[in-house]
Design an enzyme around this catalytic site. Sequence first.
Site, PDB file in Angstrom:
ATOM      1  N   ASN A  24       0.099  -6.729  -2.310  1.00 35.99           N
ATOM      2  CA  ASN A  24       1.133  -6.990  -1.304  1.00 35.99           C
ATOM      3  C   ASN A  24       0.550  -7.489   0.014  1.00 35.99           C
ATOM      4  O   ASN A  24       1.032  -8.467   0.597  1.00 35.99           O
ATOM      5  CB  ASN A  24       1.943  -5.717  -1.036  1.00 35.99           C
ATOM      6  N   GLY A  25      -0.482  -6.782   0.502  1.00 32.87           N
ATOM      7  CA  GLY A  25      -1.082  -7.152   1.780  1.00 32.87           C
ATOM      8  C   GLY A  25      -1.712  -8.531   1.755  1.00 32.87           C
ATOM      9  O   GLY A  25      -1.536  -9.333   2.688  1.00 32.87           O
TER      10      GLY A  25
ATOM     11  N   LEU B 104      16.616   4.015 -18.561  1.00 30.90           N
ATOM     12  CA  LEU B 104      15.207   3.978 -18.182  1.00 30.90           C
ATOM     13  C   LEU B 104      14.855   5.115 -17.227  1.00 30.90           C
ATOM     14  O   LEU B 104      15.593   5.400 -16.283  1.00 30.90           O
ATOM     15  CB  LEU B 104      14.899   2.633 -17.498  1.00 30.90           C
TER      16      LEU B 104
ATOM     17  N   HIS C 124       4.722  -5.880   1.621  1.00 31.94           N
ATOM     18  CA  HIS C 124       5.310  -4.681   1.009  1.00 31.94           C
ATOM     19  C   HIS C 124       6.807  -4.856   0.800  1.00 31.94           C
ATOM     20  O   HIS C 124       7.363  -4.440  -0.218  1.00 31.94           O
ATOM     21  CB  HIS C 124       5.028  -3.459   1.879  1.00 31.94           C
TER      22      HIS C 124
ATOM     23  N   GLU D 196      -5.001   8.397  -1.634  1.00 35.46           N
ATOM     24  CA  GLU D 196      -6.044   7.763  -0.817  1.00 35.46           C
ATOM     25  C   GLU D 196      -5.469   6.802   0.224  1.00 35.46           C
ATOM     26  O   GLU D 196      -6.154   6.417   1.171  1.00 35.46           O
ATOM     27  CB  GLU D 196      -7.029   7.008  -1.715  1.00 35.46           C
TER      28      GLU D 196
ATOM     29  N   TRP E 222      -3.494   7.286   2.561  1.00 31.08           N
ATOM     30  CA  TRP E 222      -3.377   7.860   3.909  1.00 31.08           C
ATOM     31  C   TRP E 222      -4.500   7.370   4.820  1.00 31.08           C
ATOM     32  O   TRP E 222      -4.406   7.466   6.047  1.00 31.08           O
ATOM     33  CB  TRP E 222      -3.412   9.380   3.845  1.00 31.08           C
TER      34      TRP E 222
ATOM     35  N   ARG F   2      -5.314   4.379   5.302  1.00 30.93           N
ATOM     36  CA  ARG F   2      -4.970   3.080   5.897  1.00 30.93           C
ATOM     37  C   ARG F   2      -4.586   3.273   7.366  1.00 30.93           C
ATOM     38  O   ARG F   2      -4.334   4.392   7.819  1.00 30.93           O
ATOM     39  CB  ARG F   2      -3.821   2.445   5.112  1.00 30.93           C
TER      40      ARG F   2
ATOM     41  N   ASP G  52      -0.574  -4.028  -7.025  1.00 22.47           N
ATOM     42  CA  ASP G  52      -1.586  -4.378  -6.026  1.00 22.47           C
ATOM     43  C   ASP G  52      -1.411  -5.823  -5.548  1.00 22.47           C
ATOM     44  O   ASP G  52      -1.007  -6.696  -6.318  1.00 22.47           O
ATOM     45  CB  ASP G  52      -2.980  -4.204  -6.639  1.00 22.47           C
TER      46      ASP G  52
END
Length: 274
Positions: A46-47, A155, A61, A91, A93, A95, A44
Amino acid sequence: MSSTVGYEPETQSNADIETSEILPGQLSDVVKQSLPKHVAIIMDGNGRWAQQQGKPRVFGHKAGVKAVRRAVSVASQLGIESLTLFAFSSENWRRPDKEVSLLMELFFSVLQREIKLLHNNQVRLNIIGDISRFSARLQKQIQKAQQQTADNTGLVLNVAANYGGRWDILQAAQKLADKVAQGELESSELTEEALNQQLCMNEQNEVDLMIRTGGDYRISNFILWQAAYAELVFTETLWPDFNEQAFKGALAVFASRQRRFGLTGSQIEEIRAI
């Protein structure tokens, strides 16, 4: 879930020292407090990071992709078995259409650009979520990337895309309901293990450590079942700034906690003493 105390890397004076110095020694399997086998991260901020730079949100992003590379590198070097990243929730979508479109293009280009590097480092890519809503072009790229890394032994990198924890549980329940309707399963056989076998990542260890960057203290419908006993670590650090030191700081917090799994503190101490 376990303790939710946050931390800030700057205050972790030992966050950048060698792993062997910040993680305890061997304990019994039930209380081993060394490296987590499975780490999940809600990426969380980035924006907000981009806005602080006076840039469009998509700039953040793109910067976040570099943080993904760092996290994958640290997890691989330390021998963590699974790393699960929350890239795009069901959720998200909601945006603005422009931002969603740009995210889809970024996802496509990252898959194209990074897959060779992942493959060369034996990372196995696993996309979790309902990808049917993505374009045919993106779905094809996802399948190609997964197939290319399917036999890798390092990994496991789970990328949650169009994923929601409630969706995961619901789709698992629907699969079991279909089996009951078809006579393949009795209702008495609907156990936790049966449900678990239908969930995403069912062949991997449950999540030991969940990290959320960006300063919010919630899990936002992320891997609800798989993180039932996860230790939660929250940090104000925005995702693009989440570096190796910050990751190791979170691992140090994990190592310092007593994981009881329903036992008492005294019982854990007795096990430690064996």
